[in-house]
Design an enzyme around this catalytic site. Structure first.
Site, PDB file in Angstrom:
ATOM      1  CD  GLU A  58      -1.221  -2.300   2.217  1.00 17.70           C
ATOM      2  OE1 GLU A  58      -1.958  -2.869   3.019  1.00 17.70           O
ATOM      3  OE2 GLU A  58      -0.004  -2.590   2.069  1.00 17.70           O
ATOM      4  CB  CYS A  60      -0.455  -0.104   5.367  1.00 21.10           C
ATOM      5  SG  CYS A  60       1.046  -1.012   4.975  1.00 21.10           S
ATOM      6  NE  ARG A  62      15.811 -28.374  -4.715  1.00 20.65           N
ATOM      7  CZ  ARG A  62      16.880 -29.023  -5.170  1.00 20.65           C
ATOM      8  NH1 ARG A  62      17.881 -28.338  -5.714  1.00 20.65           N
ATOM      9  NH2 ARG A  62      16.965 -30.334  -5.078  1.00 20.65           N
ATOM     10  CB  THR A  66      18.209 -38.011   0.224  1.00 25.53           C
ATOM     11  OG1 THR A  66      16.952 -38.678   0.330  1.00 25.53           O
ATOM     12  CG2 THR A  66      18.238 -37.174  -1.045  1.00 25.53           C
ATOM     13  CG  LEU A  70       7.244 -38.719   1.256  1.00 22.10           C
ATOM     14  CD1 LEU A  70       7.268 -37.207   1.337  1.00 22.10           C
ATOM     15  CD2 LEU A  70       7.309 -39.162  -0.200  1.00 22.10           C
ATOM     16  CB  THR A  71       6.564 -43.286   5.029  1.00 25.72           C
ATOM     17  OG1 THR A  71       6.617 -43.671   3.651  1.00 25.72           O
ATOM     18  CG2 THR A  71       5.464 -44.078   5.724  1.00 25.72           C
ATOM     19  CB  SER A  72       8.684 -40.469   9.179  1.00 26.71           C
ATOM     20  OG  SER A  72       9.315 -41.726   9.266  1.00 26.71           O
TER      21      SER A  72
END
Length: 396
Positions: A69, A103, A203, A215, A329-331
């Site tokens: 604004e 603002c 990302r 990984t 990922l599953t956790s």
């Protein structure tokens, strides 16, 4: 973001004119330009209109800089035109002193006569107070134009303000039959160039990328947003960004690309506080810290909720992109910590019954008792499909 025309056909915005809709769409598009740069603040766009024409516009570019604004008001070349003008803004104007003045003060002083707001600010310091302040000073306000679009644009902000936790997005890349790698573990590249470029953009729009040590060992990734050809960091200057690795035993190699680039990219490693602190372990910690890596400890089993809370409380990380193997990922899935999914599906069939599915064992015996997703969008990225989905029951 869902199509504006679809919402208009449903008469969700029936109380607003076509001009109102047009100018608010412009404000929303302006706001989206700052994706990835405003954390922990929201993305906000503002458009000022007089006699049916835009006389100025602006958007919040970065935390600490002018809000949308104020920028729109300051960029108006003929300040006298502001008197009696109309402002369209994607989020309720703030009414308190923070890093910048409120603002509402700038709007009142400019003598703008009407403010149309997409959605109320969920921040308790503002929520409704900004609107009340404007109305108290004789400024007409209307709220709710493209409200769902505005909430979706700032879903990260709405989550962290209400839950005091980061918004977590899971990114998965797989073949059309759900495999993330071939039987021998080879996974580069399942998806095509356009999908990989999209991943770098995603990302960049998050405060951090999080993964597990498996990984790191398997792929030796860089994990920062980058040009996929040169591997140079993508405009990290001025942006808050972290890499986070869960590594209970500090198995990360001293020669990994994560360690080798730690001097230029913020890196945090969580290790288990229950590990025996041997001389070798302490030496590894000291080495990693000398490379610029932050070492944090977490409760046994690397409690995921504790880690996310730590990232939020200690580093003001409001969004996390999870790029991990199926076990981690599953956790996160089992702990109901995933807010959104980006699933890239390549038109490839790998086959086999190996261990490279998207998720590990969930002990589901009945297809009626599965984890369900609501698919929000499906689009092509090159030859691949990108599925955007939310957990069933997800609400902004």
């Amino acid at each position: 973001m869902k199509n504006f025309k679809t919402m208009d056909k449903k008469n969700i915005n029936k109380d607003f004119s076509n001009d109102d809709k047009k100018f608010m769409r412009t404000a929303l598009r302006l706001a989206s330009r700052a994706a990835g740069m405003t954390s922990p603040n929201p993305m906000v766009g503002a458009v000022i209109v007089r006699d049916g024409k835009i006389i100025s516009s602006g958007y919040h570019k970065k935390a600490g800089l002018a809000h949308a604004e104020v920028e729109a008001i300051n960029l108006c070349r003929e300040r006298e035109l502001l008197k009696g003008a109309k402002m369209y803004v994607t989020l309720e104007p703030c009414s308190f002193y923070g890093k910048t003045p409120p603002c509402t003060k700038a709007i009142i002083e400019s003598k703008i006569k009407e403010v149309i707001i997409a959605v109320k600010d969920p921040n308790p310091k503002v929520s409704g107070n900004g609107i009340a302040e404007l109305q108290k000073n004789g400024i007409n306000t209307r709220t709710g134009l493209y409200e769902k679009h505005a909430k979706l644009l700032n879903e990260i902000f709405f989550k962290h303000i209400s839950k005091r936790m980061p918004f977590l997005t899971a990114k998965i890349a797989a073949s059309i039959d759900g495999k993330t790698a071939a039987g021998n573990g080879h996974s580069k590249w399942i998806t095509g160039v356009q999908s990989r470029k999209m991943v770098q953009k995603l990302r960049y729009e998050h405060d951090c990328v999080l993964t597990g040590i498996n990984t790191i060992v398997a792929d030796n990734p860089l994990l920062y947003p980058r040009d996929i050809l040169t591997e140079k960091p993508k405009m990290l200057c001025g942006k808050r960004f972290y890499r986070v690795i869960l590594d209970s035993g500090l198995k990360i190699s001293k020669y990994s690309r994560i360690v080798q680039t730690a001097a230029t990219v913020n890196t945090i490693i969580f290790t288990s506080e229950t590990n025996k602190k041997t001389t070798a372990f302490k030496g590894k910690i000291k080495f990693l810290e000398n490379q610029g890596i932050i070492i944090k400890t977490a409760p046994a089993g690397l409690d995921l909720e504790y880690i996310l809370k730590s990232l939020y409380d200690d580093y003001t990380i409001t969004s996390v992109m999870l790029e991990a193997g199926r076990n981690l990922l599953t956790s996160f899935l089992k702990n109901n910590l995933i807010d959104k999914y980006f699933i890239f599906m390549a038109p490839k069939i790998i086959g086999g019954s190996g261990s490279y599915g998207m998720f590990s064992e969930l002990n589901i015996k009945n297809v009626n008792h599965t984890y369900r997703l609501n698919i929000y969008d499906v689009k092509k990225t090159g030859d691949d499909l990108l599925i955007t989905a939310y957990p069933e029951g997800h609400k902004l």
